[in-house]
Design a protein around this motif. Structure first.
Motif, PDB file in Angstrom:
ATOM      1  N   LEU A 228     -24.917 -19.653  23.771  1.00  0.00           N
ATOM      2  CA  LEU A 228     -23.722 -20.330  24.262  1.00  0.00           C
ATOM      3  C   LEU A 228     -23.938 -21.826  24.006  1.00  0.00           C
ATOM      4  CD1 LEU A 228     -21.398 -19.783  27.010  1.00  0.00           C
ATOM      5  CD2 LEU A 228     -22.611 -22.143  26.939  1.00  0.00           C
ATOM      6  N   VAL A 229     -23.177 -22.540  23.233  1.00  0.00           N
ATOM      7  CA  VAL A 229     -23.395 -23.921  23.008  1.00  0.00           C
ATOM      8  C   VAL A 229     -22.132 -24.816  23.705  1.00  0.00           C
ATOM      9  CG1 VAL A 229     -23.604 -25.846  21.129  1.00  0.00           C
ATOM     10  CG2 VAL A 229     -24.161 -23.317  20.761  1.00  0.00           C
ATOM     11  N   TRP A 230     -22.732 -25.939  24.334  1.00  0.00           N
ATOM     12  CA  TRP A 230     -21.746 -26.735  25.050  1.00  0.00           C
ATOM     13  C   TRP A 230     -21.519 -28.220  24.380  1.00  0.00           C
ATOM     14  CZ3 TRP A 230     -18.988 -26.974  29.469  1.00  0.00           C
ATOM     15  CH2 TRP A 230     -18.540 -27.866  30.087  1.00  0.00           C
ATOM     16  N   ALA A 231     -20.162 -28.619  24.521  1.00  0.00           N
ATOM     17  CA  ALA A 231     -20.052 -29.920  23.744  1.00  0.00           C
ATOM     18  C   ALA A 231     -18.886 -30.364  24.596  1.00  0.00           C
ATOM     19  CB  ALA A 231     -19.535 -29.717  22.364  1.00  0.00           C
ATOM     20  N   HIS A 232     -18.824 -31.717  24.899  1.00  0.00           N
ATOM     21  CA  HIS A 232     -17.655 -32.320  25.695  1.00  0.00           C
ATOM     22  C   HIS A 232     -16.716 -33.274  24.685  1.00  0.00           C
ATOM     23  CE1 HIS A 232     -19.531 -36.289  26.119  1.00  0.00           C
ATOM     24  NE2 HIS A 232     -18.587 -36.600  26.523  1.00  0.00           N
ATOM     25  N   ALA A 256     -18.648 -23.441  24.941  1.00  0.00           N
ATOM     26  CA  ALA A 256     -17.866 -23.915  25.907  1.00  0.00           C
ATOM     27  C   ALA A 256     -17.729 -25.412  25.950  1.00  0.00           C
ATOM     28  CB  ALA A 256     -18.639 -23.256  27.153  1.00  0.00           C
ATOM     29  N   GLY A 257     -16.758 -25.818  26.837  1.00  0.00           N
ATOM     30  CA  GLY A 257     -16.693 -27.332  27.001  1.00  0.00           C
ATOM     31  C   GLY A 257     -15.510 -27.893  26.367  1.00  0.00           C
ATOM     32  N   SER A 258     -14.915 -29.069  26.746  1.00  0.00           N
ATOM     33  CA  SER A 258     -13.509 -29.518  26.192  1.00  0.00           C
ATOM     34  C   SER A 258     -13.698 -29.971  24.722  1.00  0.00           C
ATOM     35  CB  SER A 258     -13.300 -30.872  27.027  1.00  0.00           C
ATOM     36  OG  SER A 258     -14.285 -31.839  27.087  1.00  0.00           O
ATOM     37  N   GLY A 259     -15.053 -30.104  24.490  1.00  0.00           N
ATOM     38  CA  GLY A 259     -15.159 -30.665  22.714  1.00  0.00           C
ATOM     39  C   GLY A 259     -14.706 -29.750  21.770  1.00  0.00           C
ATOM     40  N   TRP A 260     -14.555 -28.582  22.232  1.00  0.00           N
ATOM     41  CA  TRP A 260     -13.980 -27.307  21.229  1.00  0.00           C
ATOM     42  C   TRP A 260     -12.257 -27.375  21.295  1.00  0.00           C
ATOM     43  CZ3 TRP A 260     -17.710 -25.718  18.266  1.00  0.00           C
ATOM     44  CH2 TRP A 260     -19.022 -25.735  18.688  1.00  0.00           C
ATOM     45  N   ASP A 261     -11.732 -28.067  22.073  1.00  0.00           N
ATOM     46  CA  ASP A 261     -10.268 -28.185  22.142  1.00  0.00           C
ATOM     47  C   ASP A 261      -9.827 -28.588  20.639  1.00  0.00           C
ATOM     48  OD1 ASP A 261     -10.186 -27.548  24.873  1.00  0.00           O
ATOM     49  OD2 ASP A 261      -9.800 -29.377  25.491  1.00  0.00           O
ATOM     50  N   GLY A 262      -9.169 -27.958  19.767  1.00  0.00           N
ATOM     51  CA  GLY A 262      -8.521 -28.141  18.598  1.00  0.00           C
ATOM     52  C   GLY A 262      -9.496 -27.816  17.486  1.00  0.00           C
ATOM     53  N   VAL A 263     -10.709 -27.345  17.869  1.00  0.00           N
ATOM     54  CA  VAL A 263     -11.627 -26.973  16.447  1.00  0.00           C
ATOM     55  C   VAL A 263     -11.326 -25.511  16.171  1.00  0.00           C
ATOM     56  CG1 VAL A 263     -13.886 -26.300  16.222  1.00  0.00           C
ATOM     57  CG2 VAL A 263     -13.413 -28.497  17.676  1.00  0.00           C
ATOM     58  N   ALA A 264     -11.082 -25.333  14.898  1.00  0.00           N
ATOM     59  CA  ALA A 264     -10.738 -23.785  14.273  1.00  0.00           C
ATOM     60  C   ALA A 264     -12.219 -23.117  14.384  1.00  0.00           C
ATOM     61  CB  ALA A 264     -10.424 -24.164  12.881  1.00  0.00           C
ATOM     62  N   LEU A 265     -12.166 -22.320  15.329  1.00  0.00           N
ATOM     63  CA  LEU A 265     -13.344 -21.414  15.512  1.00  0.00           C
ATOM     64  C   LEU A 265     -13.333 -20.244  14.635  1.00  0.00           C
ATOM     65  CD1 LEU A 265     -13.661 -21.585  19.280  1.00  0.00           C
ATOM     66  CD2 LEU A 265     -14.899 -22.828  17.743  1.00  0.00           C
ATOM     67  N   PRO A 266     -14.523 -19.817  14.007  1.00  0.00           N
ATOM     68  CA  PRO A 266     -14.793 -18.589  13.477  1.00  0.00           C
ATOM     69  C   PRO A 266     -14.225 -17.243  14.328  1.00  0.00           C
ATOM     70  CG  PRO A 266     -16.730 -19.797  13.108  1.00  0.00           C
ATOM     71  CD  PRO A 266     -15.975 -20.420  14.033  1.00  0.00           C
TER      72      PRO A 266
END
Length: 287
Positions: A228-232, A256-266
């Motif tokens: 699990l990787v965290w980014a804000h 997890a974290g708000s940094g992943w908002d809007g990121v296209a995830l695999p």
């Protein structure tokens, strides 16, 4: 067994003069003296000193660290935790914020430990710690002052979370947690780890500012069941090698974290939106 001051200083990696100062100023001295008056430390004395070393290394003032070091780590009691109502949560938030604004770290640490013992990690985190930290962060953003208050509050919560005993039995890691490269906000990962300790699960946390290569190496060596990787912030999230982790590690990848908002995830990447969801994800996959 008992140990000489020189031996204890060597164990702890500090100077003998520091050990003597802590004895004279804060009473963190040996429990035993020989007939000749020589100081001798017992195991319990050394554990207190270990906590003192750890606290001062985190930047806690020596006088406050001495108070905290004497307190035994708080283990959550057996059985169900009591729920925390909205009125009680608000009162706890105000008590914690009041201590924070006074820079009263011992009181913050004591409050945090009691909340964890009475209500468990998830309830204390969601109902008290997060709202209090958000309010402190907003005050700093609005005034440009008070960073020291925010840091002491975070440190007090961290100290309390680390008082929950970790599982030390054999077996693979349930989850390996890490911050994205140059991400410095890692307290949420400690909260997840403490919550998993309550569930008797093994976990690891690589902490803040983990380079992509270091994360890949750690995953390859530790073979966790979940990563699990965290980014804000989004720019930090984009530096995480998700595709490579997913194809090479064999672990379930989560972010997890708000940094992943809007990121296209695999498609293979899971994204829990709360502490409760993250705990559920790990427990379900491990089962």
């Amino acid at each position: 067994m008992t140990y000489t001051p020189r031996a204890v200083a060597g164990m702890l990696g500090i100077a003998p003069t520091t050990l003597r100062t802590w004895d004279q100023r804060y009473g963190l001295g040996p429990s035993v003296r020989t007939d000749g008056g020589h100081r001798r430390y017992e195991d319990a004395d050394i554990e207190v000193l270990r906590r003192m070393v750890g606290l001062t290394a985190q930047g806690v003032a020596a006088s406050a660290a001495a108070v905290l070091a004497r307190k035994q780590p708080v283990a959550p009691p057996d059985g169900e935790r009591t729920p925390i109502g909205s009125a009680a949560a608000l009162m706890a938030q105000q008590s914690f914020l009041g201590a924070a604004k006074r820079l009263d770290e011992p009181t913050m640490a004591d409050l945090a430990a009691k909340l964890l013992a009475a209500h468990g990690v998830v309830a204390a985190w969601d109902a008290v710690f997060v709202p209090a930290l958000v309010e402190l962060g907003e005050l700093v953003a609005a005034s440009g002052q008070g960073v020291e208050t925010e840091h002491l509050a975070s440190g007090s919560i961290l100290h309390a979370l680390r008082g929950i005993p970790r599982t030390s039995g054999p077996g693979p890691l349930s989850v390996l947690m890490s911050c994205a490269p140059d991400e410095q906000h890692w307290l949420p990962l400690e909260a997840l780890g403490a919550a998993l300790s309550e569930q008797d699960r093994r976990w690891g946390n690589l902490g803040a500012r983990v380079p992509a290569e270091a994360l890949r190496d750690a995953v390859a060596r530790l073979c966790p069941q979940v990563v699990l990787v965290w980014a804000h912030r989004q720019d930090l999230a984009l530096r995480v090698p998700l595709e490579e982790l997913g194809t090479r590690s064999g672990a379930v990848i989560a972010v997890a974290g708000s940094g992943w908002d809007g990121v296209a995830l695999p498609s293979f990447v899971r994204r829990p939106k709360s502490l409760t969801e993250a705990i559920g994800l790990v427990l379900d996959l491990v089962r």
